[in-house]
Design a protein around this motif. Structure first.
Motif, PDB file in Angstrom:
ATOM      1  N   THR A   1      -7.922 -99.055  -7.270  1.00 16.64           N
ATOM      2  CA  THR A   1      -6.999 -98.175  -6.553  1.00 16.64           C
ATOM      3  C   THR A   1      -7.558 -96.760  -6.535  1.00 16.64           C
ATOM      4  OG1 THR A   1      -5.160 -99.534  -7.334  1.00 16.64           O
ATOM      5  CG2 THR A   1      -4.625 -97.354  -6.446  1.00 16.64           C
ATOM      6  N   PRO A   2      -7.595 -96.084  -5.383  1.00 18.43           N
ATOM      7  CA  PRO A   2      -8.202 -94.736  -5.302  1.00 18.43           C
ATOM      8  C   PRO A   2      -7.628 -93.756  -6.307  1.00 18.43           C
ATOM      9  CG  PRO A   2      -7.781 -95.597  -3.113  1.00 18.43           C
ATOM     10  CD  PRO A   2      -7.176 -96.570  -4.065  1.00 18.43           C
ATOM     11  N   GLY A   3      -6.353 -93.837  -6.596  1.00 18.74           N
ATOM     12  CA  GLY A   3      -5.761 -92.887  -7.535  1.00 18.74           C
ATOM     13  C   GLY A   3      -6.249 -93.062  -8.957  1.00 18.74           C
ATOM     14  N   LYS A   4      -6.802 -94.210  -9.297  1.00 24.21           N
ATOM     15  CA  LYS A   4      -7.284 -94.460 -10.666  1.00 24.21           C
ATOM     16  C   LYS A   4      -8.801 -94.399 -10.761  1.00 24.21           C
ATOM     17  CE  LYS A   4      -5.352 -98.489 -11.180  1.00 24.21           C
ATOM     18  NZ  LYS A   4      -4.931 -99.739 -11.833  1.00 24.21           N
TER      19      LYS A   4
ATOM     20  N   ASP B   1     -11.111 -91.938 -10.576  1.00 28.28           N
ATOM     21  CA  ASP B   1     -11.716 -90.895 -11.416  1.00 28.28           C
ATOM     22  C   ASP B   1     -11.554 -91.227 -12.905  1.00 28.28           C
ATOM     23  OD1 ASP B   1     -12.450 -89.498  -9.187  1.00 28.28           O
ATOM     24  OD2 ASP B   1     -10.671 -88.218  -9.187  1.00 28.28           O
ATOM     25  N   LYS B   2     -10.390 -91.740 -13.261  1.00 28.19           N
ATOM     26  CA  LYS B   2     -10.152 -92.081 -14.668  1.00 28.19           C
ATOM     27  C   LYS B   2     -11.071 -93.217 -15.121  1.00 28.19           C
ATOM     28  CE  LYS B   2      -6.511 -93.633 -17.811  1.00 28.19           C
ATOM     29  NZ  LYS B   2      -5.092 -94.055 -17.937  1.00 28.19           N
TER      30      LYS B   2
ATOM     31  N   GLU C   1      -6.511-101.847 -16.392  1.00 26.71           N
ATOM     32  CA  GLU C   1      -7.640-100.929 -16.577  1.00 26.71           C
ATOM     33  C   GLU C   1      -8.884-101.677 -17.054  1.00 26.71           C
ATOM     34  OE1 GLU C   1      -8.576 -97.005 -19.311  1.00 26.71           O
ATOM     35  OE2 GLU C   1      -6.578 -97.243 -18.445  1.00 26.71           O
TER      36      GLU C   1
END
Length: 457
Positions: free
Chosen positions: A417-420, A422-423, A399
């Motif tokens: 990575t697209p899944g991370k 927004d976070k 991160e």
């Protein structure tokens, strides 16, 4: 009478130790070079043998009774002091074993020799003196005066044994995780850097450093250059590679210690049309030097082989075709990675934002099997990539790397990575908001000013 007095005045006294009272009545003629004493009373010479004063006393006793009585009185007065001196001397006299032991040098395994050597080592290290100081005449003379039984070792002993031992001992005492943690806190304080603003700190993989980070509760990233070095060292480990690399090191070392071989190398380079390059010695702490050593060895292989073949002592170092094939496979696998160690280990610029893009480049290109690769090359690439992916699999560190690459305008969100995504965006917004609040100046109440009177023109 006047002439006799004048002659007495020209007599010369005895020079040196004159403990006997008899010399109050004897002198020497100027022309005699102090060989035969002359009686001061009658000016007659008195022959003496072997520096004995017996004849002088007998002459005074027989020829000058009055002077002899004066001499006897002086002798009695001097006897007590001489006796006490003799007694004190005999009381202090050493025994034979003591006399012999005072001349025997200390054994190097003895406590006294070790104590003096440790003191000299501490002296050199604390005052940062050149090691060759122990071989200077003045220093060795001082030691002989202080303790004649101590033989100072050579400077090679201090550089190869004593100083490394002192370093290791000091490091064990002071280089603990607790000490490092306190020193790092003091460093931040001395630089006026608030600890709560610390985002991350780059470290090596030492257990004491890792413990210091845990004690301070600080996030840390391992040095990329150090990890890449370990990845390549572990990736190249193999029986075949160990033999080829060992042979390469020994051959290079043979040229390093022989000016004749280097001279012959220069001549053969001209004859064979090879570049006029020197061989490169590997440094164990930098993998890049290993790759450069292999690359230069392969470049100069023809000249190296001919020179080694001409010497019976080095013929066994001639590489076989299998050795050359292994070296070529290693070089092909790690040569493209050479530039990334220095690029991502810089001290004058920020490089953490480049780690994610570099890992992506390794994964998709440089460490992928290519057409024409030897099986050993493919294995080395796979081992290096596996090591790096394992070391950079920690979610917290991942991160941090995502945040760093997103803040770099060259990369933004390309390698996240697209899944991370927004976070990471949410975290970036919150940290920027907190940063703006911290840096906003405190509002000060406005002071009321009295109205100014208009000036009449």
């Amino acid at each position: 009478m006047a002439s006799e007095d004048d002659e007495k005045e020209r007599l010369l006294p005895k020079i040196g130790t004159t403990t006997s009272v008899i010399w109050n009545w004897y002198r020497f003629a100027e022309t005699d070079e102090k060989q035969t004493p002359l009686c001061k009373v009658c000016l007659k010479p008195v022959v003496v043998t072997c520096s004995s004063t017996t004849n002088l006393f007998q002459h005074l006793k027989r020829k000058h009774p009055a002077e002899w009585e004066k001499c006897c009185v002086l002798r009695k007065e001097s006897i007590p002091s001489r006796t006490s001196t003799a007694k004190s001397t005999s009381a202090k006299q050493s025994t034979l074993p003591q006399s012999f032991s005072s001349c025997v040098p200390y054994e190097k395994s003895g406590a006294r020799w070790k104590a003096i050597t440790d003191a000299i080592t501490y002296f050199i290290a604390t005052d940062m003196l050149p090691i060759y100081s122990v071989e200077k005449r003045g220093f060795q003379h001082m030691l002989k005066v202080l303790d004649a039984r101590y033989n100072v070792p050579s400077r090679k002993y201090f550089s190869g044994v004593a100083l490394p031992q002192l370093y290791n001992l000091t490091r064990q005492k002071d280089h603990t995780g607790e000490s490092i943690a306190l020193e790092l806190k003091d460093a931040l304080s001395s630089w006026s850097l608030p600890e709560e603003r610390l985002t991350c700190i780059t470290t090596d993989s030492g257990s004491n450093v890792i413990k210091a980070m845990k004690d301070n509760n600080w996030p840390n990233l391992k040095c990329f250059g150090h990890r890449l070095h370990n990845a390549i060292v572990n990736g190249v480990k193999d029986d075949k590679t160990d033999r080829a690399l060992g042979l390469c090191r020994k051959a290079v070392s043979a040229f390093s210690y022989s000016w004749k071989k280097r001279r012959d190398m220069a001549e053969l380079q001209t004859e064979l049309g090879l570049p006029p390059h020197q061989l490169i010695t590997e440094s164990p702490t930098r993998w890049g030097s290993r790759q450069k050593m292999i690359e230069r060895f392969l470049e100069q292989e023809k000249a190296i082989t001919r020179i080694l073949a001409g010497d019976k002592k080095t013929r066994h170092l001639i590489p076989t075709w299998q050795d050359l094939e292994v070296l070529e496979a290693i070089n092909k696998a790690i040569q493209p990675l050479q530039e990334f160690t220095d690029a991502l280990s810089g001290e004058s610029y920020v490089s953490v934002s480049c780690i994610k893009p570099v890992l992506h480049l390794f994964r998709t290109n440089l460490l992928q099997a290519q057409e024409g690769d030897l099986p050993l090359t493919t294995t080395i690439k796979r081992n290096i990539l596996s090591y790096l992916e394992d070391k950079y699999s920690d979610p917290e560190n991942d991160e941090l790397l995502d945040m760093a690459s997103m803040m770099d305008p060259r990369f933004r969100t390309t390698y996240i990575t697209p899944g991370k995504l927004d976070k990471i965006k949410e975290r970036a917004i919150n940290e920027l908001a907190d940063l703006c609040l911290d840096e906003r100046p405190t509002e000060q109440p406005l002071e009321k000013s009295s109205p100014k009177k208009k000036k009449k023109i």
